[in-house]
Design a protein around this motif. Structure first.
Motif, short mmCIF file in Angstrom:
data_model
loop_
_atom_site.label_atom_id
_atom_site.label_comp_id
_atom_site.label_asym_id
_atom_site.label_seq_id
_atom_site.Cartn_x
_atom_site.Cartn_y
_atom_site.Cartn_z
N ARG A 230 -1.99 2.87 -9.80
CA ARG A 230 -2.76 2.26 -8.74
C ARG A 230 -3.07 3.22 -7.60
O ARG A 230 -4.14 3.16 -7.01
CB ARG A 230 -2.02 1.04 -8.19
N TYR A 231 -2.12 4.10 -7.28
CA TYR A 231 -2.27 4.96 -6.11
C TYR A 231 -2.31 6.43 -6.51
O TYR A 231 -1.56 6.86 -7.40
CB TYR A 231 -1.10 4.73 -5.14
N TRP A 232 -3.13 7.19 -5.79
CA TRP A 232 -3.31 8.61 -6.09
C TRP A 232 -3.34 9.44 -4.82
O TRP A 232 -3.82 8.99 -3.78
CB TRP A 232 -4.63 8.83 -6.84
N GLN B 242 0.84 -1.19 0.00
CA GLN B 242 0.00 0.00 0.00
C GLN B 242 0.88 1.25 0.00
O GLN B 242 1.90 1.29 0.69
CB GLN B 242 -0.91 0.01 1.24
N VAL B 243 0.49 2.23 -0.78
CA VAL B 243 1.22 3.50 -0.87
C VAL B 243 0.24 4.63 -0.64
O VAL B 243 -0.83 4.66 -1.24
CB VAL B 243 1.90 3.66 -2.24
N GLU B 244 0.59 5.55 0.24
CA GLU B 244 -0.21 6.75 0.45
C GLU B 244 0.56 7.96 -0.04
O GLU B 244 1.77 8.07 0.21
CB GLU B 244 -0.58 6.90 1.92
N LEU B 245 -0.13 8.85 -0.72
CA LEU B 245 0.50 10.01 -1.35
C LEU B 245 -0.17 11.29 -0.88
O LEU B 245 -1.40 11.37 -0.85
CB LEU B 245 0.39 9.89 -2.87
N SER C 108 4.26 7.32 1.50
CA SER C 108 4.51 6.34 2.56
C SER C 108 4.35 4.96 1.94
O SER C 108 3.80 4.80 0.86
CB SER C 108 3.54 6.53 3.72
N GLY C 109 4.83 3.97 2.62
CA GLY C 109 4.74 2.63 2.07
C GLY C 109 5.89 2.35 1.10
O GLY C 109 6.95 2.95 1.20
N ARG C 110 5.66 1.49 0.13
CA ARG C 110 6.73 1.04 -0.77
C ARG C 110 6.86 1.94 -2.00
O ARG C 110 6.93 1.47 -3.13
CB ARG C 110 6.46 -0.39 -1.20
N ALA C 111 6.91 3.24 -1.75
CA ALA C 111 6.95 4.17 -2.88
C ALA C 111 8.30 4.20 -3.56
O ALA C 111 8.41 4.54 -4.74
CB ALA C 111 6.57 5.56 -2.41
#
Length: 124
Positions: free
Chosen positions: A112-114, A1-4, A25-28
């Motif tokens: 996938r992440y935004w 999971q990645v948070e931006l 955050s996470g595996r960015a």
């Protein structure tokens, strides 16, 4: 999971500069990342992208030569330096991330992440 989380937007006069940041955050650090933008009444469009190690960068023709994308994996942060801003650059700017290499880095559907977006307004 990645948070931006984006920051750095604001109001600037035409010809001015802004630097946007995207804190991850996470595996960015192993993710392909990009910046998109969405003007009122328009589709979200690709602006710039960067590989996980920062070696390769990609730009839309509309921003090439004026914007510079970069990242600092030690800080888990991606940047977009915007120079010579024009009123047509006014938009909400979003950062995006995708594990590995998206099949089409210009397509918003491939990420996938935004983040939530940050408003950039360029006045005449």
């Amino acid at each position: 999971q990645v948070e931006l989380v984006e920051s750095g937007g604001g109001l600037v006069q035409a010809g001015g500069s802004l630097r946007l940041s995207c804190a991850a955050s996470g595996r960015a650090s192993s993710s392909f990342m990009g910046w998109f933008r969405q003007a009122p009444g328009k589709e979200r469009e690709f602006a710039a992208a960067i590989t996980w190690n920062g070696v390769l960068t990609y730009y839309a023709d509309s921003v090439k030569g004026r914007f510079t994308i970069s990242r600092d994996n030690a800080k888990n942060t991606m940047y977009l330096q915007m120079n010579s801003l024009k009123p047509e650059d006014t938009a909400v700017y979003y950062c995006a991330a995708h594990p590995g290499l998206p099949s089409d880095y210009t397509s918003k559907s491939r990420y996938r992440y935004w983040g939530q977006g940050t408003q950039v307004t360029v006045s005449f």
